[in-house]
Design a protein around this motif. Structure first.
Motif, PDB file in Angstrom:
ATOM      1  N   UNK A   1     -24.020  24.054   5.069  1.00 58.96           N
ATOM      2  CA  UNK A   1     -24.528  25.400   4.770  1.00 58.96           C
ATOM      3  C   UNK A   1     -25.713  25.330   3.813  1.00 58.96           C
ATOM      4  N   UNK A   2     -25.593  24.473   2.823  1.00 59.51           N
ATOM      5  CA  UNK A   2     -26.674  24.309   1.847  1.00 59.51           C
ATOM      6  C   UNK A   2     -27.951  23.819   2.532  1.00 59.51           C
ATOM      7  N   UNK A   3     -27.809  22.793   3.375  1.00 58.86           N
ATOM      8  CA  UNK A   3     -28.970  22.248   4.077  1.00 58.86           C
ATOM      9  C   UNK A   3     -29.539  23.280   5.054  1.00 58.86           C
ATOM     10  N   UNK A   4     -28.638  23.993   5.745  1.00 58.56           N
ATOM     11  CA  UNK A   4     -29.097  24.999   6.692  1.00 58.56           C
ATOM     12  C   UNK A   4     -29.878  26.107   6.015  1.00 58.56           C
TER      13      UNK A   4
ATOM     14  N   UNK B   1     -34.911  28.914   4.793  1.00 60.44           N
ATOM     15  CA  UNK B   1     -35.825  29.394   3.753  1.00 60.44           C
ATOM     16  C   UNK B   1     -37.242  28.897   4.015  1.00 60.44           C
ATOM     17  N   UNK B   2     -37.364  27.676   4.458  1.00 60.97           N
ATOM     18  CA  UNK B   2     -38.688  27.128   4.770  1.00 60.97           C
ATOM     19  C   UNK B   2     -39.288  27.814   5.987  1.00 60.97           C
TER      20      UNK B   2
ATOM     21  N   UNK C   1     -38.633  16.794   9.383  1.00 63.05           N
ATOM     22  CA  UNK C   1     -37.446  16.027   9.757  1.00 63.05           C
ATOM     23  C   UNK C   1     -36.595  15.652   8.550  1.00 63.05           C
ATOM     24  N   UNK C   2     -37.007  16.063   7.369  1.00 61.35           N
ATOM     25  CA  UNK C   2     -36.288  15.649   6.168  1.00 61.35           C
ATOM     26  C   UNK C   2     -34.921  16.336   6.064  1.00 61.35           C
ATOM     27  N   UNK C   3     -34.907  17.651   6.165  1.00 62.44           N
ATOM     28  CA  UNK C   3     -33.658  18.400   6.007  1.00 62.44           C
ATOM     29  C   UNK C   3     -33.053  18.844   7.336  1.00 62.44           C
TER      30      UNK C   3
END
Length: 242
Positions: A64-67, A72-73, A83-85
């Motif tokens: 959830x945090x990564x999503x 947000x980006x 491709x980082x997150x």
């Protein structure tokens, strides 16, 4: 002198004394062994709870945090592929698992964080935007988010949708393979001929461990791109997801 009664003549015999040192050695050993078994059972039970429940809780939090970071980006407008997150979100209605963030790589660190990853080794996956190739993904079936737990519910004709910042990619499942070797790299080849196709196209492949709670084999689902849709301002979902 009157004769005593039978009750008067009865003498109570005291019970034999207990062996010195407490219980009999055999009884003590059996009791200790039983306690050890109970302890071992409790430890095993806690490990199962940790593996199949608590790792899911932790992985879902991290996913959830990564999503949220990815979305947000995206809110900042069009931009280069990051491709980082994570590169986008996988939606498979038949699995009933919501959206699954997809990132680069299928290593332990990536998959244990509750997301799916696209292959970089031993076969390099194509990306959905490539003109041809196989977008090959992996995720856990049990523990660590278990994002592909219900992969066996996916059938021929079902929809698989991949969402990026600016495009919806809509695939249709055309073949499944309930069990194959974990070393079967042909299943994720650019042209996965094992699925029945013979020429380059725009494919998607979902892979995970099988049977449930093991990692002995792999379960495979293949789909082919049927259309793309541009993401509008409201991020209106394709018909397959409504």
């Amino acid at each position: 002198m009157a004769a005593g009664t039978e009750q008067d003549e009865r003498v109570d015999v005291p019970p034999p004394p207990a062996p010195r040192g407490g219980r009999h050695p055999v009884a003590a050993a059996v009791s200790l062994f039983g306690e050890l078994l109970i302890t071992a059972g409790l430890v095993l039970g806690l490990f199962v709870v940790y593996s199949l429940w608590w790792t899911n809780v932790l992985a879902d939090r991290e996913a959830d945090k990564q999503g949220n970071t990815v979305r947000d980006r995206w809110a900042g407008g069009p931009g280069a592929l990051d491709t980082r997150d994570g590169i986008g979100f996988l939606h498979v209605p038949a699995m009933k698992n919501g959206e699954v963030l997809v990132g680069k790589g299928t290593g332990t660190t990536r998959l244990n964080s509750g997301v799916a990853g696209y292959y970089t080794d031993p076969v390099k996956s194509a990306l959905p935007s490539d003109p041809t190739g196989n977008f090959a993904l992996a995720a856990h079936r049990d523990g660590h988010g278990a994002k592909f737990h219900n992969i066996d519910k996916v059938k021929k004709g079902d929809a698989v949708v991949f969402e990026t910042r600016d495009t919806w990619y809509v695939y249709k499942v055309y073949a499944t393979l309930p069990q194959t070797s974990k070393f079967n790299v042909d299943a994720i080849a650019a042209v996965p001929e094992e699925s029945g196709v013979k020429k380059p196209g725009r494919y998607i492949t979902l892979t995970t461990c099988t049977p449930v709670y093991t990692s002995n084999y792999r379960y495979i689902v293949w789909g082919e791109l049927v259309r793309t849709e541009k993401v509008d301002r409201d991020r209106t979902k394709p018909a397959e997801l409504r």
